[in-house]
Structure formats: C-alpha cells, structure tokens
Design an enzyme around this catalytic site. Structure first.
Site, PDB file in Angstrom:
ATOM      1  CE  LYS A 107      -4.493   1.294   0.473  1.00  0.00           C
ATOM      2  NZ  LYS A 107      -5.911   0.257  -0.181  1.00  0.00           N
TER       3      LYS A 107
HETATM    4  P1  NAD Z   1     -12.434   7.858  -2.715  1.00  0.00           P
HETATM    5  O1  NAD Z   1     -12.341   9.734  -2.168  1.00  0.00           O
HETATM    6  O2  NAD Z   1     -13.558   7.844  -3.841  1.00  0.00           O
HETATM    7  O3  NAD Z   1     -14.614   8.910  -1.469  1.00  0.00           O
HETATM    8  C1  NAD Z   1     -13.768   8.740  -0.485  1.00  0.00           C
HETATM    9  C2  NAD Z   1     -15.295   9.352  -0.140  1.00  0.00           C
HETATM   10  O4  NAD Z   1     -16.023   9.373   1.475  1.00  0.00           O
HETATM   11  C3  NAD Z   1     -15.461  11.224  -0.720  1.00  0.00           C
HETATM   12  O5  NAD Z   1     -17.300  11.178  -1.115  1.00  0.00           O
HETATM   13  C4  NAD Z   1     -15.158  12.042   0.287  1.00  0.00           C
HETATM   14  O6  NAD Z   1     -15.842  13.224   0.301  1.00  0.00           O
HETATM   15  C5  NAD Z   1     -15.840  11.068   1.618  1.00  0.00           C
HETATM   16  N1  NAD Z   1     -15.358  10.720   2.929  1.00  0.00           N
HETATM   17  C6  NAD Z   1     -14.295  11.790   3.754  1.00  0.00           C
HETATM   18  N2  NAD Z   1     -13.803  11.560   4.920  1.00  0.00           N
HETATM   19  C7  NAD Z   1     -15.186  11.393   4.996  1.00  0.00           C
HETATM   20  C8  NAD Z   1     -16.011  11.852   6.660  1.00  0.00           C
HETATM   21  N3  NAD Z   1     -15.050  12.252   7.683  1.00  0.00           N
HETATM   22  N4  NAD Z   1     -17.313  11.267   6.368  1.00  0.00           N
HETATM   23  C9  NAD Z   1     -17.880  11.075   5.485  1.00  0.00           C
HETATM   24  N5  NAD Z   1     -17.650  11.356   4.000  1.00  0.00           N
HETATM   25  C10 NAD Z   1     -15.994  11.498   3.842  1.00  0.00           C
HETATM   26  O7  NAD Z   1     -12.304   7.227  -2.159  1.00  0.00           O
HETATM   27  P2  NAD Z   1     -12.357   5.286  -2.262  1.00  0.00           P
HETATM   28  O8  NAD Z   1     -11.381   5.084  -3.526  1.00  0.00           O
HETATM   29  O9  NAD Z   1     -14.315   5.567  -2.371  1.00  0.00           O
HETATM   30  O10 NAD Z   1     -12.662   4.570  -1.152  1.00  0.00           O
HETATM   31  C11 NAD Z   1     -13.600   4.817   0.239  1.00  0.00           C
HETATM   32  C12 NAD Z   1     -12.587   3.416   0.362  1.00  0.00           C
HETATM   33  O11 NAD Z   1     -12.481   2.348   0.007  1.00  0.00           O
HETATM   34  C13 NAD Z   1     -11.176   3.419   1.144  1.00  0.00           C
HETATM   35  O12 NAD Z   1     -11.296   3.058   2.889  1.00  0.00           O
HETATM   36  C14 NAD Z   1     -10.697   3.053   0.455  1.00  0.00           C
HETATM   37  O13 NAD Z   1      -9.411   2.327   0.740  1.00  0.00           O
HETATM   38  C15 NAD Z   1     -11.431   1.303  -0.004  1.00  0.00           C
HETATM   39  N6  NAD Z   1     -10.810   1.209  -0.762  1.00  0.00           N
HETATM   40  C16 NAD Z   1     -11.062   1.643  -2.361  1.00  0.00           C
HETATM   41  C17 NAD Z   1     -11.263   0.314  -3.498  1.00  0.00           C
HETATM   42  C18 NAD Z   1     -10.850   1.190  -4.662  1.00  0.00           C
HETATM   43  O14 NAD Z   1     -10.778   0.709  -5.916  1.00  0.00           O
HETATM   44  N7  NAD Z   1     -11.239   3.235  -4.727  1.00  0.00           N
HETATM   45  C19 NAD Z   1     -10.697  -0.492  -3.155  1.00  0.00           C
HETATM   46  C20 NAD Z   1     -10.502  -0.622  -2.092  1.00  0.00           C
HETATM   47  C21 NAD Z   1     -10.928  -0.664  -1.061  1.00  0.00           C
END
Ligand code: NAD
Length: 476
Positions: A107
């Site tokens: 990561k």
């Molecule tokens: P992203 O940046 O696209 O979205 C995150 C969202 O959460 C945003 O809309 C942001 O405004 C919101 N956010 C941030 N802080 C917040 C808070 N305190 N309260 C409420 N909302 C809040 O990120 P993502 O890629 O969707 O990732 C989200 C989670 O999923 C992370 O934990 C990431 O590790 C996990 N994840 C993502 C992927 C991927 O393919 N993108 C894969 C596996 C896991």
C-alpha cells in the site's frame, strides 16, 4: 461510552489477525512472519510550485512478498501515516489471498489534500512521487503494482504509468506497472466501478443464504432493504447506485464530510452525486433532511450500513448505539477491533473489508493480465461466439417453419442470446464468480466450526491458510 482505549488501525488489524490465528495450527514462528510488515519506505521529496519549494511525505509499504508482484492502492489524504499504510498493506495481503489474486500485499500513501492543488500541480507531484518509487522498484510490473485508493483515480494512475514508461523505455510490459488506468491508457472496462460492483455482488451472495440472513435477523431479498452509506466517493457511489437501481434497495441515508442526508422514501443517488460535484458537499440538497453531524446517521435505523469512506468510524464511542443488523465494510478498517467485539456480542453481522471491497483488486488483476497479454478480453472469441449462437437461432427458426409456425421465441431472447461477451461482460462475470467463490469459502468456515462465530474470523482463517501454504511451497 467505554473507558477502554482504542488501538491504532494497525494494532486493530493485528488484534483481529491474532484472534483468528489462535484457532489455527501454524508451524512455530510462521504466525509472526505472516503478520509483520516486511518493509516500509518513507520518501520526502520537493516540488517547485507557486514560486516556492514544497516538501511532500509519501510511503510505500510492502507487507508480504509470498507472491509477487505485490499489490495495493496509493492514497492521497492528509491523515496518511506509516501506521495506516502498514495496516492497509496487511489487509491487501489477506484480501488478495482470499479472492485468489496472485499478489502479495502492499500500500502507498501521500500526505496531501488533493483538493488544495490545481490539476497541473497534482501532475507534477504525482510524477515526482512515482519517480521516487519507480527508481527503487516500488513501482514495477513484476514487483510492485499500485492502484487507485482514496483521493486518487484514473487520472493519477495514467500519470504514474506514463512516468514509469518514460523511465523504462524498453519495457514492453510497462503498462502493467499500475492498474486502474483509463481505458485509453491501458485500462480495463469496469475497473472504475469494480469495488462498488463487488460490494453489490457480495450483498447479493449474502442474500442467497437464509441461514446467513437469519444470523443478522434479516429475511427476504435485497429489494426494499433500507441502506445507509457513508462516503459517496468511488466505492460508495457505485455501490449505492447499483444497489438502488438494479436491486431495488432504498438508500435512506448518505453521509459525507460536511453532514448527512436522510430520507425514509429513499434518496436519488445520482442526484445527490451531481449535487456534491457542483456544491462540494451534501449541504443544501433539497429533497432530504440534512443532518449537520453526519456521523450520527451511522446510528440510525436501517437494514444495511455501508461505511465507504475511511477507517475507524465505528469505534468504542459509538458501537453500542449502532442499530444496523448488517454492516458491509466497503472502506478499509471502518470498524475498530473494540467496536467489532461490541457489535458481534449484539448479534450484528459484519461482512469484512478484506472480502467486501476486494472487487477493486480483482478487476485490477484482470487489468494486469490484460496488459501482460497485450490484448483486450473477448477480442478473439466474441464474433465466433455470436456466429455459433446464430446457428442455433437459425436452426430454431427452421424447425418453427417446418412445424408451421406453431410457437415463437420470447421478444428479446434473440437479441440477448446472440450477443457475444465483450470485455465488460467478461470482467463482470469474472468479478461475480470471484465474489461468490470467496464468500462461499468464508461461510463454509463460519458455519462448519463451533469456534468461528463471525465472517471476519472466517475470512482471516481462509486467507492466512492460503498465505501459509504459499510459504510452505517456498520451503519456508
Ligand atoms: P474516494 O476518495 O473516491 O471517496 C471517499 C469519499 O468519502 C469522498 O466522497 C469523501 O468526501 C468521503 N469522506 C471523506 N471523509 C469523510 C468523512 N469523515 N465522513 C464522510 N465522508 C467522508 O475514495 P474511495 O476510492 O471510494 O475509497 C473509499 C474507501 O474504500 C477507502 O477506505 C479505500 O481504502 C477503500 N477502497 C477503495 C478501493 C478503490 O478501488 N477505490 C478499493 C478497495 C478499498
């Protein structure tokens, strides 16, 4: 409120790992070898922006190299630190093992708020970060392959791929150095939506088993179920969109940085997303009740809670007030080890992160294979498949004519049957198969052992066993 102290994210992952490993019979010392993070590289680099030198701090952590390349996203957020990156890298090891993606866990992260920079500035920063990692083989098609995570997406992955290609001009597999790229830069159809799609497939699989639903006190189908989602970013948006549009679920709550929206009738996910893009948050959205303290909505009545933003949001301070009978961890580590214990005792079923959000790495695996094979999935067989189906249709038509037109095909059967599978259909099929198989491997352990009472422990048992077998095969 509990007087217990909350462990850090990495300690939380270790605690959950230790709980599972106690139920296993691993050779002496192997438990520690699997648990510890192999290496974390910290880089501080400067970029000249707005007339001054700015110093940035980034990390790339390699948890386990029992399989290579190692795989794991790169996150852009101000809270990024070594502890977090190591916890996320460990989860990647277990996640890849669980869904049988042939990678070790890694990561990366950069301490930055991407919203504070212009696009060209972000490009300079990303390229410099990629340069620092690539020159140490921490970005490399056969050793370490990043992907998007919080705060990054296709755009950043395209910059990283291009930066690597510039530094390795004769590497024919250069595109495979990173996944989650745009389609025109070596990406794969269906990657952007993959993690959210995986959450949908995971829930569909859960709702196929009466016994599993009963454990959460649920019954029936996904249709009509009330869902609260935290974080309408890549993962949360796609999960909420597909579950409401395709499975009939009702998104009653959406929690974002600036507050939460609630509507018992269900929210229009697309409209809320458009509002956020235009206004920077959910505040002011017209067709719902706005709650300034968004996290309070986590405690609202619903059937399914989907934390899809960040880690540690369900913790010792609110776990006993969570009413959802089913939580699916779309984000990594949203439930702390302490909260996990409280929720388990309350009978809440948690579909764990290492499984729930594995759709992203699964489709990343398909993208990596596509890059190494230098051909789009379906390109060789699609038309041949259609031609064979045409033979069947023609024969049915001929039989119908012979029998004097006594029957007819259903209106859209012909169109649906004739269509050969393109890349998107194949990606979805591969993802669905992966999510189903992984769920089945977890539930088998969950239901067949008296000492395993939750899906998370089952997930750890399945994945640690696979990692242990890899070490054994290597003679370790
Ligand atoms: P992203 O940046 O696209 O979205 C995150 C969202 O959460 C945003 O809309 C942001 O405004 C919101 N956010 C941030 N802080 C917040 C808070 N305190 N309260 C409420 N909302 C809040 O990120 P993502 O890629 O969707 O990732 C989200 C989670 O999923 C992370 O934990 C990431 O590790 C996990 N994840 C993502 C992927 C991927 O393919 N993108 C894969 C596996 C896991």
């Amino acid at each position: 409120m509990s007087s217990r102290t909350e462990p850090s994210f990495r300690e939380s992952v270790d605690l959950m790992f230790n709980r599972a490993v106690k139920l296993m019979d691993l050779p002496p010392g192997l438990e520690e070898k699997i648990r510890v993070c192999n290496a974390t590289y910290t880089v501080r680099f400067g970029v000249r922006l707005r007339g001054a030198m700015h110093t940035f701090t980034g990390y790339r952590s390699v948890h386990s190299e029992h399989m290579e390349p190692v795989k794991g996203g790169i996150r852009y957020a101000t809270g990024v630190n070594q502890d977090e990156v190591e916890a996320l890298a460990a989860l990647m090891t277990y996640k890849c093992a669980l869904v049988e993606a042939p990678f070790g866990g890694s990561k990366g992260g950069l301490c930055i708020d991407p919203r504070e920079y212009e696009e060209h500035e972000l490009e300079l920063i990303t390229r410099r970060f990629a340069y620092e990692l690539a020159k140490r083989d921490l970005i490399n098609p056969s050793q370490n392959v990043p992907a998007p995570d919080m705060g990054t997406g296709e755009r950043e992955m395209a910059w990283i791929a291009d930066q690597y290609a510039r530094m390795n001009t004769t590497d024919i597999n250069a595109k495979a150095c990173v996944t989650g790229k745009p389609l025109n830069a070596g990406g794969i159809s269906g990657r952007v939506e993959a993690t959210g799609r995986g959450v949908q497939y995971a829930l569909r699989e859960f709702f196929r088993y009466e016994e599993d639903m009963a454990a959460a006190g649920l019954s029936g189908k996904l249709d009509g179920k009330r869902i609260i989602v935290q974080g309408l970013g890549n993962v949360g948006y796609h999960a909420a969109k597909f579950l409401s549009e395709e499975d009939g679920a009702r998104i009653t709550g959406i929690i974002e940085r600036d507050g939460g929206l609630f509507s018992d009738d269900g929210l229009d996910v697309e409209a809320v997303r458009n509002w956020i893009v235009k206004h920077g948050g959910v505040s002011g959205y017209p067709d719902a009740q706005f709650v300034e303290d968004g996290t309070a909505l986590l405690e609202e009545e619903c059937d399914i809670l989907i934390p899809a933003a960040l880690e540690g949001v369900i913790n010792l301070s609110n776990a006993d007030r969570i009413k959802a009978p089913l939580i699916i961890e779309a984000a990594n580590g949203p439930v702390t080890a302490g909260a996990d214990e409280i929720l388990r005792k309350k009978g809440c079923v948690i579909i764990p992160d290492m499984y729930a959000n594995a759709g992203g790495v699964t489709v990343s695996y398909f993208e990596w294979v596509k890059n190494l094979s230098h051909i789009r999935f379906g390109r060789m067989q699609r038309r041949q498949e259609e031609a064979r189906h045409q033979l069947v249709i023609d024969e049915l038509q001929r039989l119908d004519d012979v029998m004097g037109n006594t029957w007819s095909m259903s209106p859209d059967f012909k169109d649906k049957y004739l269509k050969g599978a393109g890349e998107l259909e194949l990606v979805r099929s591969g993802l669905d198969d992966t999510m189903r198989a992984a769920y089945q491997s977890m539930r088998e352990v969950w239901h067949s052992r008296d000492d395993v009472t939750d899906l998370r422990t089952a997930a750890y048992l399945v994945s640690i066993d696979k990692v242990a077998k890899s070490y054994h095969a290597k003679g370790l």
